[in-house]
Design an enzyme around this catalytic site. Sequence first.
Site, PDB file in Angstrom:
ATOM      1  N   ARG A 234       0.711  -1.358   0.132  1.00  0.00           N
ATOM      2  CA  ARG A 234       0.104   0.004  -0.064  1.00  0.00           C
ATOM      3  C   ARG A 234       1.072   1.172   0.021  1.00  0.00           C
ATOM      4  NH1 ARG A 234      -3.079  -2.623  -2.086  1.00  0.00           N
ATOM      5  NH2 ARG A 234      -4.961  -3.426  -1.216  1.00  0.00           N
ATOM      6  N   HIS A 282       0.159   0.509  -9.924  1.00  0.00           N
ATOM      7  CA  HIS A 282      -0.567  -0.120  -8.796  1.00  0.00           C
ATOM      8  C   HIS A 282      -1.329  -1.211  -9.682  1.00  0.00           C
ATOM      9  CE1 HIS A 282      -3.042   0.370  -5.037  1.00  0.00           C
ATOM     10  NE2 HIS A 282      -2.986  -1.013  -5.456  1.00  0.00           N
TER      11      HIS A 282
END
Length: 319
Positions: A234, A282
Amino acid sequence: MTERPDALLLAITDWDPTPWLDRFRRLLPDRAIVTGEDSFDPASIRYAAAWKHRPGSLAGLPNLEAIFSLGAGVAHLVGDPGLPSAPILRVVDRDLTERMSEYVVLHCLMHLRKGWTYAQRQARGIWEDDDDQPAAREVRVGIMGLGVLGGDAACKLKVMGFDVAGWSRSRRRLNGIATYAGEAELDAFLARTDILVVLLPLTPETRGVLNAGLFGRLARDGRLGGPILINAGRGGLQVEADILAALREGTLKAATLDVFETEPLPPSSPLWSHPAVQVTPHNAAMSDPGASASAIAGQIRRHEAGEAFVNAVDPGRGY
């Protein structure tokens, strides 16, 4: 207005909801599948499937029984102060796990075999070999986060020959792989790590954990010439100013980053052009609508047959 009592609400931003709607409607033809843009009776919603939903958009659903996260993380849910008290469930499916392991193995091998260095030399037309090429068994990979994703990546890295260890908040055991647990064993884990792979969840305790203090505790005696960071967990885990400083000072040799403090990564970020940084958008483990929707539909069917939900999130821990 729908009168159906078993509807599923699809609450998505950042992604195109169309493939998700199509898949859920095929898998669950006996119930309504709606989005926040549709007109529906809040009392008809029994389940919600969400990814980066608008905060507060899941409030006011009196019959909600479960909230499914469509991605690997749940920070977007547990961070919503208006979230209902229904159980939060992670989607754990083989497809997502395998995609993450592919990413981790790929980038560990790229750093091992100096793939980025040779790509830069190719762009400049330079034919130059490096005499020092360590074997995978001589490189110590440490994985922070030994959940389903981390455990699978650790096992596959071991198959490739790397010297693998893992660290997690609570004790985990993996066959043939050294594991460390808790703050008391973190220093020992970091001190034996040449490539740090981070697959931690984002919680209040882990926010900003990838900082100057942690980088300074990584191994300095490895075969790669310095520690390497791979963060596919993250963006909130990392302090990007500290990553850049560590690269500048030589505390880190290189970094591969799939997640960022702000996404999309702003064009002005120096990470884009840093010669020792590899940026990916991502996409280390993109959720496949087919695989994830099938897993959620299976959970719903089993729940309605009287079985307990699986892969529930502990709100107190954030994962």
